[in-house]
Design a protein around this motif. Structure first.
Motif, short mmCIF file in Angstrom:
data_model
loop_
_atom_site.label_atom_id
_atom_site.label_comp_id
_atom_site.label_asym_id
_atom_site.label_seq_id
_atom_site.Cartn_x
_atom_site.Cartn_y
_atom_site.Cartn_z
N ILE A 154 0.39 8.75 6.37
CA ILE A 154 -0.29 8.19 5.20
C ILE A 154 0.43 6.91 4.81
O ILE A 154 1.64 6.90 4.58
N GLU A 155 -0.33 5.82 4.76
CA GLU A 155 0.21 4.54 4.31
C GLU A 155 -0.34 4.24 2.93
O GLU A 155 -1.55 4.27 2.72
N ALA A 156 0.54 3.97 1.99
CA ALA A 156 0.13 3.72 0.61
C ALA A 156 0.25 2.24 0.30
O ALA A 156 1.33 1.66 0.42
N HIS A 157 -0.86 1.62 -0.08
CA HIS A 157 -0.82 0.24 -0.55
C HIS A 157 0.05 0.19 -1.81
O HIS A 157 0.02 1.12 -2.63
N PRO A 158 0.84 -0.88 -1.99
CA PRO A 158 1.74 -0.94 -3.16
C PRO A 158 1.05 -0.76 -4.50
O PRO A 158 1.67 -0.32 -5.47
N LYS A 159 -0.25 -1.10 -4.59
CA LYS A 159 -0.96 -0.98 -5.86
C LYS A 159 -1.86 0.26 -5.90
O LYS A 159 -2.68 0.41 -6.82
#
Length: 232
Positions: free
Chosen positions: A93-98
């Motif tokens: 899972i990659e989470a965008h900083p925002k």
């Protein structure tokens, strides 16, 4: 940049082995999903004890609290953090900083179910994305200057010692996303250092918050952000 990976996390969907359990079927009907589309939660489904390694399976709550802490940190707000979740079945899972992580646990579970079903949860320009890959694959893709794994069996270091050799460069830190036991992935092969910040076991949330704060202190993130605020 700090690349923080919550590795071998016990986040997965209900397995076919327990999909026919009454409590699982009831929840699936209530949510309008197939049983195998539900997120496995050992606190909700007693059938989890029938799986292998039952004492560590079905712990999405660990991922939830760690994501909340990481995404709300000053380090992330200043654009200096990238957060990833690696699961036992080699999903990334990659989470965008925002990305906005629900504080409600039930809403978080709903988000994870959607993510596992569709591969992406979009929130305007921000997102959560789900892909496949081993922990080793992820670290190679990131290409950090150094990789550090946190483990109670590692070399004992204080807060000043962990990041003293990075020279302000990119670093990847691996923290276990499981409630007990050891890493399932071969962290020794992909780590430059395995270190310990405390001689006794700590919860993943405690380790995540400490590592982020240590890195913030190393880069004087808080002090620098106030300097920017004071500029005319």
């Amino acid at each position: 940049m700090l690349y923080l990976i919550l590795a071998d996390s016990e986040l997965e969907t209900v397995t076919p082995k327990i999909a026919s359990d009454k409590s699982v079927q009831w929840k699936a009907r209530k949510r309008g999903r197939r049983a195998t589309e539900l997120i496995l939660d050992s606190n909700r489904y007693k059938a989890t004890r029938n799986l292998s390694e039952p004492n560590r399976r079905g712990r999405p709550d660990i991922v939830h609290v760690c994501m909340l802490a990481a995404m709300d940190s000053p380090l992330n707000r200043e654009g200096l953090l990238r957060f990833y979740v690696h699961t036992r079945h080699d999903r990334i899972i990659e989470a965008h900083p925002k990305a906005r992580i629900p504080r409600s646990y039930n809403r978080f579970i709903g988000m994870m179910e959607q993510l596992f079903l569709t591969g992406e949860v979009s929130q305007g320009e921000s997102f959560l994305r789900l892909g496949k890959g081993t922990l080793d694959n992820l670290v190679k893709r990131i290409k950090p200057g150094s990789t550090i794994t946190l483990s109670e069996r590692g070399r004992e270091l204080d807060r000043e010692g962990i990041f003293q050799d990075i020279g302000g460069g990119d670093v990847c830190v691996i923290v276990g996303g499981f409630p007990r036991g050891d890493f399932r992935s071969e962290v020794e092969a992909i780590s430059d250092r395995i270190v310990s910040i405390y001689p006794k076991p700590l919860e993943a949330l405690t380790v995540v918050t400490h590592i982020i704060q240590f890195y913030e202190d190393e880069l004087d993130v808080i002090k620098e952000s106030f300097k920017v605020k004071e500029l005319p």
